[in-house]
Motif scaffolding. Structure first.
Motif, PDB file in Angstrom:
ATOM      1  N   SER A   1      22.859  13.622  29.653  1.00 48.56           N
ATOM      2  CA  SER A   1      24.113  14.183  30.149  1.00 48.56           C
ATOM      3  C   SER A   1      24.233  13.902  31.644  1.00 48.56           C
ATOM      4  O   SER A   1      23.229  13.850  32.360  1.00 48.56           O
ATOM      5  N   ALA A   2      25.445  13.734  32.094  1.00 52.32           N
ATOM      6  CA  ALA A   2      25.668  13.481  33.521  1.00 52.32           C
ATOM      7  C   ALA A   2      25.293  14.703  34.347  1.00 52.32           C
ATOM      8  O   ALA A   2      25.537  15.842  33.942  1.00 52.32           O
ATOM      9  N   SER A   3      24.700  14.473  35.508  1.00 44.95           N
ATOM     10  CA  SER A   3      24.381  15.551  36.437  1.00 44.95           C
ATOM     11  C   SER A   3      25.564  15.807  37.363  1.00 44.95           C
ATOM     12  O   SER A   3      26.534  15.041  37.387  1.00 44.95           O
ATOM     13  N   GLN A   4      25.486  16.883  38.141  1.00 43.77           N
ATOM     14  CA  GLN A   4      26.543  17.170  39.103  1.00 43.77           C
ATOM     15  C   GLN A   4      26.703  16.017  40.087  1.00 43.77           C
ATOM     16  O   GLN A   4      27.826  15.638  40.441  1.00 43.77           O
ATOM     17  N   ALA A   5      25.586  15.427  40.516  1.00 44.28           N
ATOM     18  CA  ALA A   5      25.652  14.295  41.442  1.00 44.28           C
ATOM     19  C   ALA A   5      26.324  13.090  40.790  1.00 44.28           C
ATOM     20  O   ALA A   5      27.107  12.370  41.437  1.00 44.28           O
ATOM     21  N   ASP A   6      26.031  12.859  39.503  1.00 40.44           N
ATOM     22  CA  ASP A   6      26.675  11.757  38.778  1.00 40.44           C
ATOM     23  C   ASP A   6      28.181  11.948  38.736  1.00 40.44           C
ATOM     24  O   ASP A   6      28.959  10.998  38.933  1.00 40.44           O
ATOM     25  N   ILE A   7      28.608  13.181  38.481  1.00 43.19           N
ATOM     26  CA  ILE A   7      30.040  13.473  38.372  1.00 43.19           C
ATOM     27  C   ILE A   7      30.742  13.252  39.702  1.00 43.19           C
ATOM     28  O   ILE A   7      31.819  12.656  39.774  1.00 43.19           O
ATOM     29  N   GLU A   8      30.119  13.739  40.765  1.00 42.78           N
ATOM     30  CA  GLU A   8      30.736  13.600  42.082  1.00 42.78           C
ATOM     31  C   GLU A   8      30.822  12.148  42.527  1.00 42.78           C
ATOM     32  O   GLU A   8      31.755  11.750  43.229  1.00 42.78           O
ATOM     33  N   ALA A   9      29.854  11.332  42.114  1.00 44.48           N
ATOM     34  CA  ALA A   9      29.822   9.937  42.547  1.00 44.48           C
ATOM     35  C   ALA A   9      30.700   9.028  41.699  1.00 44.48           C
ATOM     36  O   ALA A   9      31.031   7.907  42.119  1.00 44.48           O
TER      37      ALA A   9
ATOM     38  N   ARG B   1      36.862  14.963  35.113  1.00 43.66           N
ATOM     39  CA  ARG B   1      35.785  15.252  36.046  1.00 43.66           C
ATOM     40  C   ARG B   1      35.695  16.757  36.313  1.00 43.66           C
ATOM     41  O   ARG B   1      34.628  17.358  36.290  1.00 43.66           O
ATOM     42  N   THR B   2      36.845  17.381  36.561  1.00 37.70           N
ATOM     43  CA  THR B   2      36.883  18.813  36.847  1.00 37.70           C
ATOM     44  C   THR B   2      36.394  19.634  35.661  1.00 37.70           C
ATOM     45  O   THR B   2      35.612  20.579  35.813  1.00 37.70           O
ATOM     46  N   ALA B   3      36.842  19.258  34.468  1.00 41.76           N
ATOM     47  CA  ALA B   3      36.449  19.997  33.266  1.00 41.76           C
ATOM     48  C   ALA B   3      34.946  19.872  33.010  1.00 41.76           C
ATOM     49  O   ALA B   3      34.276  20.852  32.658  1.00 41.76           O
ATOM     50  N   TYR B   4      34.389  18.677  33.206  1.00 46.61           N
ATOM     51  CA  TYR B   4      32.962  18.489  32.951  1.00 46.61           C
ATOM     52  C   TYR B   4      32.124  19.223  33.993  1.00 46.61           C
ATOM     53  O   TYR B   4      31.087  19.819  33.663  1.00 46.61           O
TER      54      TYR B   4
END
Length: 324
Positions: free
Chosen positions: A66-74, A31-34
């Motif tokens: 591609s996943a968005s920042q919101a996708d990654i956080e959720a 998650r952090t790397a992406y």
């Protein structure tokens, strides 16, 4: 792996499946790397294009998004577990082994590991009209993907739809050579401007869906964008008019033949050829006939392909860079 480690490698691969650990700490590292990749990508036209182009060229199909920042956080580790565990525990398994081993050793290694698992259903996703994908409609205003910085650079591109899913092998080869000739001419026309950093063309076709495209692009200063479009339009017009020479074809074909020769010496090539051939035997014909198809292409074939595929009403125009 090495021949001596084949048994051990198969044990390791089977261990990934039964059961998969899916450790939360590994999830958090990913998650952090992406997230960092997304942060850096926002200022670089090339990175933005790498992240967004697939979704754009598949007409917004979220399977290519591609996943968005919101996708990654959720996202949560349990979401990944819920997605993967049913497949790993019950999904059909295909195994392809190539390289320095014997059929007997390969069969024994698989039998002692994956072959010892409980029986699984041979149910697989099917690519059909309900699960397929499509190229965007052409004839629409140019699409712009906005970056946050690098005001002196942008990427401009034009793409045309073709086809995929094991089409006529010879036509697939013709598309590839057509794109190579376009790339060579585009580079020649733009290299003297001093404001163009890269220019190229290429062809891509899916081996699953009836989907493919030819694309030409350049990374340049915004002031040179019209020069790219003018050069590309002239190149397409010449190709459609048959303004080609045997030298054009040789300069495209000779590297393709050499690349094929080198690829055949690698395990990676044969893994790609053999994988999934039990359900898609046409892949074997692709491997057997590709060289002969390359050698058989004529100047008339290139002209006909340019007329068939490089149609302006079907073209998608794209730019990646700071807000205009």
């Amino acid at each position: 792996t090495t021949p001596d480690d084949l048994d051990l490698q198969m044990q390791v691969l089977a261990a990934y499946v039964t059961p998969a650990a899916l450790r939360p700490d590994a999830f958090e590292r990913s998650r952090t790397a992406y997230a960092e990749r997304l942060r850096q990508a926002g200022t670089d036209p090339r990175a933005v294009m790498q992240l967004k182009l697939a979704e754009v060229l598949h007409d917004g199909d979220k399977r290519w998004a591609s996943a968005s920042q919101a996708d990654i956080e959720a996202a949560k580790p349990e979401d990944l577990r819920a997605l993967l565990e049913p497949v790993l525990e019950k999904g059909a398994i295909d195994i392809t082994i190539v390289g320095d081993t014997s059929v007997e050793k390969a069969v024994a290694a698989v039998a002692a590991t994956f072959g010892a698992l409980p029986p699984r259903a041979d149910t697989r996703p099917v690519a059909d009209a309900t699960t397929g994908t499509r190229f965007p409609n052409g004839g629409v205003p140019p699409l712009r993907l906005v970056t946050a910085d690098q005001k002196g650079q942008e990427i401009v591109a034009v793409a045309w739809p073709t086809h995929g899913r094991f089409p006529d092998i010879r036509d697939d080869v013709i598309q590839s050579l057509l794109a190579d000739i376009m790339s060579d001419r585009l580079f020649d026309r733009l290299r003297g401007l001093g404001t163009v950093y890269a220019a190229q063309a290429g062809a891509s076709s899916s081996k699953v869906f009836d989907y493919g495209y030819i694309q030409a692009l350049a990374q340049l200063e915004p002031s040179a964008a019209q020069s790219f479009h003018d050069a590309l339009s002239a190149i397409v017009a010449d190709l459609q008019a048959g303004k080609l020479s045997e030298d054009d074809l040789t300069r495209a074909r000779a590297p393709a033949l050499e690349e094929l020769r080198k690829a055949r010496e690698s395990n990676a090539y044969w893994l790609t050829v053999l994988d999934d051939t039990d359900r898609h035997p046409a892949k074997l014909a692709l491997a057997r006939d590709y060289e002969a198809a390359l050698k058989s292409v004529t100047l008339g074939d290139i002209q006909a392909a340019a007329q068939r595929y490089l149609s302006e009403p079907k073209a998608l125009h794209l730019a990646v860079g700071p807000a205009a």
